[in-house]
Design a protein around this motif. Structure first.
Motif, PDB file in Angstrom:
ATOM      1  N   GLN A  93     -47.544 -12.049  36.626  1.00  0.00           N
ATOM      2  CA  GLN A  93     -46.669 -11.444  35.621  1.00  0.00           C
ATOM      3  C   GLN A  93     -46.008 -12.522  34.756  1.00  0.00           C
ATOM      4  N   TYR A  94     -45.448 -13.536  35.399  1.00  0.00           N
ATOM      5  CA  TYR A  94     -44.743 -14.574  34.641  1.00  0.00           C
ATOM      6  C   TYR A  94     -45.705 -15.524  33.929  1.00  0.00           C
ATOM      7  N   THR A  95     -46.837 -15.817  34.532  1.00  0.00           N
ATOM      8  CA  THR A  95     -47.809 -16.695  33.887  1.00  0.00           C
ATOM      9  C   THR A  95     -48.389 -16.029  32.646  1.00  0.00           C
ATOM     10  N   LEU A  96     -48.773 -14.788  32.782  1.00  0.00           N
ATOM     11  CA  LEU A  96     -49.352 -14.088  31.635  1.00  0.00           C
ATOM     12  C   LEU A  96     -48.309 -13.803  30.557  1.00  0.00           C
ATOM     13  N   ALA A  97     -47.053 -13.614  30.941  1.00  0.00           N
ATOM     14  CA  ALA A  97     -45.998 -13.408  29.948  1.00  0.00           C
ATOM     15  C   ALA A  97     -45.806 -14.664  29.099  1.00  0.00           C
ATOM     16  N   ALA A  98     -46.047 -15.834  29.696  1.00  0.00           N
ATOM     17  CA  ALA A  98     -45.938 -17.086  28.941  1.00  0.00           C
ATOM     18  C   ALA A  98     -47.003 -17.167  27.852  1.00  0.00           C
ATOM     19  N   PHE A  99     -48.116 -16.468  28.062  1.00  0.00           N
ATOM     20  CA  PHE A  99     -49.203 -16.444  27.068  1.00  0.00           C
ATOM     21  C   PHE A  99     -49.179 -15.164  26.231  1.00  0.00           C
ATOM     22  N   ASP A 100     -48.083 -14.443  26.277  1.00  0.00           N
ATOM     23  CA  ASP A 100     -47.887 -13.194  25.540  1.00  0.00           C
ATOM     24  C   ASP A 100     -48.913 -12.119  25.897  1.00  0.00           C
ATOM     25  N   VAL A 101     -49.355 -12.126  27.129  1.00  0.00           N
ATOM     26  CA  VAL A 101     -50.211 -11.057  27.638  1.00  0.00           C
ATOM     27  C   VAL A 101     -49.323 -10.232  28.564  1.00  0.00           C
ATOM     28  N   THR A 102     -48.992  -9.028  28.149  1.00  0.00           N
ATOM     29  CA  THR A 102     -48.011  -8.235  28.907  1.00  0.00           C
ATOM     30  C   THR A 102     -48.596  -6.992  29.548  1.00  0.00           C
ATOM     31  N   HIS A 103     -49.881  -6.885  29.608  1.00  0.00           N
ATOM     32  CA  HIS A 103     -50.482  -5.691  30.209  1.00  0.00           C
ATOM     33  C   HIS A 103     -50.391  -5.777  31.731  1.00  0.00           C
ATOM     34  N   GLU A 104     -49.967  -4.689  32.379  1.00  0.00           N
ATOM     35  CA  GLU A 104     -49.777  -4.665  33.830  1.00  0.00           C
ATOM     36  C   GLU A 104     -51.081  -4.768  34.597  1.00  0.00           C
ATOM     37  N   LEU A 105     -52.184  -4.436  33.976  1.00  0.00           N
ATOM     38  CA  LEU A 105     -53.475  -4.495  34.659  1.00  0.00           C
ATOM     39  C   LEU A 105     -53.774  -5.908  35.150  1.00  0.00           C
ATOM     40  N   PHE A 106     -53.396  -6.902  34.379  1.00  0.00           N
ATOM     41  CA  PHE A 106     -53.647  -8.282  34.788  1.00  0.00           C
ATOM     42  C   PHE A 106     -52.790  -8.666  35.987  1.00  0.00           C
ATOM     43  N   SER A 107     -51.562  -8.197  36.010  1.00  0.00           N
ATOM     44  CA  SER A 107     -50.701  -8.449  37.173  1.00  0.00           C
ATOM     45  C   SER A 107     -51.249  -7.748  38.407  1.00  0.00           C
ATOM     46  N   LEU A 108     -51.786  -6.564  38.207  1.00  0.00           N
ATOM     47  CA  LEU A 108     -52.408  -5.834  39.305  1.00  0.00           C
ATOM     48  C   LEU A 108     -53.610  -6.598  39.854  1.00  0.00           C
ATOM     49  N   LEU A 109     -54.425  -7.133  38.981  1.00  0.00           N
ATOM     50  CA  LEU A 109     -55.580  -7.923  39.408  1.00  0.00           C
ATOM     51  C   LEU A 109     -55.143  -9.178  40.157  1.00  0.00           C
ATOM     52  N   PHE A 110     -54.105  -9.858  39.648  1.00  0.00           N
ATOM     53  CA  PHE A 110     -53.566 -11.012  40.359  1.00  0.00           C
ATOM     54  C   PHE A 110     -53.088 -10.595  41.749  1.00  0.00           C
ATOM     55  N   GLY A 111     -52.403  -9.451  41.839  1.00  0.00           N
ATOM     56  CA  GLY A 111     -51.910  -8.960  43.120  1.00  0.00           C
ATOM     57  C   GLY A 111     -53.025  -8.654  44.097  1.00  0.00           C
ATOM     58  N   LEU A 112     -54.095  -8.033  43.606  1.00  0.00           N
ATOM     59  CA  LEU A 112     -55.233  -7.736  44.484  1.00  0.00           C
ATOM     60  C   LEU A 112     -55.866  -9.018  45.006  1.00  0.00           C
ATOM     61  N   VAL A 113     -56.006  -9.999  44.129  1.00  0.00           N
ATOM     62  CA  VAL A 113     -56.569 -11.285  44.559  1.00  0.00           C
ATOM     63  C   VAL A 113     -55.641 -11.944  45.576  1.00  0.00           C
TER      64      VAL A 113
END
Length: 161
Positions: A98-118
């Motif tokens: 969530q915080y890494t992708l927010a630094a790159f202005d990517v705010t979609h929750e799907l990416f955080s979900l994928l990070f969480g699954l990994v």
């Protein structure tokens, strides 16, 4: 020490095999006959589980009833690894994503979900690796405490030898 009675079903050269019965908590309840969960528990019967133990110094024969025990520390450590490591991995990776992708202005929750699954999968694999490491450690195995029966008629005590 968590204790359970078991029956010896095999005696080999270097180990014994004991069988325990997995008991439902419903079997001890007074409302067993009038409870839906109790009826389901009665319908499916009891499950038997076999364990291999190191050959004891005590004389043990097939059919003997024995008391086996497992350290609470071992049980709690295994539960910590198996249940909490994947959850910790999931939360840490989700927050990191969530915080890494927010630094790159990517705010979609799907990416955080994928990070969480990994992260959850990595926690699962770490727990699996640790469980395989300690699988042959004698401290992580059930121990034969005594040969006897449930009526406190101790025939032989492991610590008395």
């Amino acid at each position: 020490m968590i204790e359970e009675y078991a029956r010896v079903i095999a005696v080999n050269d270097d180990n014994i095999v004991v069988q325990t019965t997995v008991k439902s908590t419903c079997s001890g309840c007074e409302q067993l006959d009038s409870c839906g969960s109790g009826q389901v528990a009665k319908a499916f019967g009891q499950k038997h589980v076999n364990y291999q133990l190191a050959l004891p110094t005590l004389p043990v024969n097939v059919g003997d009833e024995v008391l086996i025990g497992l350290s609470e520390h071992v049980l709690l450590s295994a539960a910590w690894q198996v249940y909490l490591w994947p959850l910790i991995g999931l939360f840490v990776a989700s927050v990191f994503g969530q915080y890494t992708l927010a630094a790159f202005d990517v705010t979609h929750e799907l990416f955080s979900l994928l990070f969480g699954l990994v992260g959850g999968y990595i926690g699962y694999k770490c727990a699996q690796y640790k469980q395989k490491q300690v699988a042959n450690d004698a401290r992580w195995r059930a121990q034969l405490l005594r040969v006897g029966n449930k009526n406190n008629k101790v025939l032989l005590n492991q610590t008395a030898s």
